[in-house]
Enzyme design. Structure first.
Site, short mmCIF file in Angstrom:
data_model
loop_
_atom_site.label_atom_id
_atom_site.label_comp_id
_atom_site.label_asym_id
_atom_site.label_seq_id
_atom_site.Cartn_x
_atom_site.Cartn_y
_atom_site.Cartn_z
N LYS A 181 -15.71 -9.89 71.66
CA LYS A 181 -15.94 -10.59 70.39
C LYS A 181 -17.44 -10.65 70.14
O LYS A 181 -18.26 -10.61 71.06
CB LYS A 181 -15.34 -12.01 70.40
N ASP A 222 -13.64 -20.41 74.57
CA ASP A 222 -13.40 -19.20 73.79
C ASP A 222 -12.00 -18.63 73.99
O ASP A 222 -11.57 -17.77 73.21
CB ASP A 222 -14.42 -18.12 74.15
#
Length: 288
Positions: free
Chosen positions: A13, A138
């Protein structure tokens, strides 16, 4: 009989922007960020076991098996589901540690998604996200499975339309420990909150990364990579570092910059390009 699922992606990401908007009484920082999935990351391979053992069958430099988020995720799911099954897990590790790319969190999310499927434990997406939050802030994003606007400590997620483009990512040869960045007294912690509607779908230049000033001061190689990459566009750091990136709307533009990185002759830089993706490749294992 063992059930197997090989070549399971754990995508990287990027934080397209990252604002620190405050700090809670418990010390956790309040954030706003845009998460972007990439078609580049680690690859995991799973095989179930009947004896309940969880084994990581691949050595990972600097990460003991017992503390690996992959193993911790598998054991957490095993405990919460009361399954008697175990698993052998192998990993092709491509994402660097301390890079701000979410590598460990993505590995943990893929582990939860795949073993939930192979063990038939029956957790839905929301339940897996709640488990994932116990492993790291996350992890829920990767289980959420699509690009997102995130708030809180990163766990409050809303779908976000992001530009379709290519990214050049430079790994500058250092690891930036998250704790060191967030504990720095010079970190800005009062950026004015924005709204999801403020994010322009066609733009990659929204906001900034509040952690970048601290990270570039503590780790000069990050500053060097940023300075070099900025000659081609709006380069910035992802997460708490150390990786830096720049967006391009055409693949050939990204390829030209990638070749330019490699021609610098820097032995400490590793660079690659990746395409933006809208959804996690394993989202179908969790349904809609």
């Amino acid at each position: 009989m063992a059930r197997t699922l090989n070549n399971c992606p754990a995508p990287a990401k990027l934080n397209l922007f990252l604002h620190v908007t405050g700090r809670r009484a418990d010390g956790y920082h309040l954030l706003q960020t845009a998460f972007q999935l990439l078609d580049h990351g680690d690859m995991l391979h799973f095989s179930t076991r009947d004896d309940g053992r969880i084994r990581r069958t691949t050595e990972v430099d600097g990460v003991p098996e017992a503390s690996d988020l992959i193993v911790r995720a598998a054991r957490l799911l095993q405990a919460k589901s009361s399954t008697r099954l175990g698993a052998d897990i192998a990993i092709d590790k491509r994402l660097p540690m301390g890079g701000g790319l979410g590598g460990g969190s993505s590995d943990a999310a893929t582990t939860l998604i795949v073993l939930n499927h192979l063990w038939q434990t029956g957790f839905d997406r929301t339940e897996l996200m709640q488990l994932g939050l116990q492993l790291g802030a996350d992890v829920p994003f990767f289980i959420f499975g699509q690009n997102a606007f995130a708030e809180g400590v990163g766990e409050a997620l809303a779908p976000l339309a992001t530009p379709e483009c290519w990214y050049v990512v430079i790994e500058p040869g250092v690891a930036a420990p998250t704790a060191a960045i967030f504990s720095d007294p010079e970190l800005t912690r009062d950026t004015k909150p924005v709204r999801i509607t403020d994010f322009p779908e066609a733009s990659t230049g929204f906001g900034k990364n509040d952690l970048q000033v601290v990270a570039t001061r503590l780790f000069p190689p990050i500053a060097e990579a940023l300075k070099w990459l900025r000659q081609f566009g709006d380069a910035r750091m992802t997460g708490s570092g150390a990786c830096v990136f720049c967006a391009f709307f055409q693949e050939h533009e990204a390829e030209q910059v990638l070749q330019a990185v490699r021609s610098t002759g820097s032995r400490n830089w590793k660079a690659w390009k990746a395409k933006s993706i809208e959804r996690h490749p394993l989202s179908n294992l969790l349904g809609s």
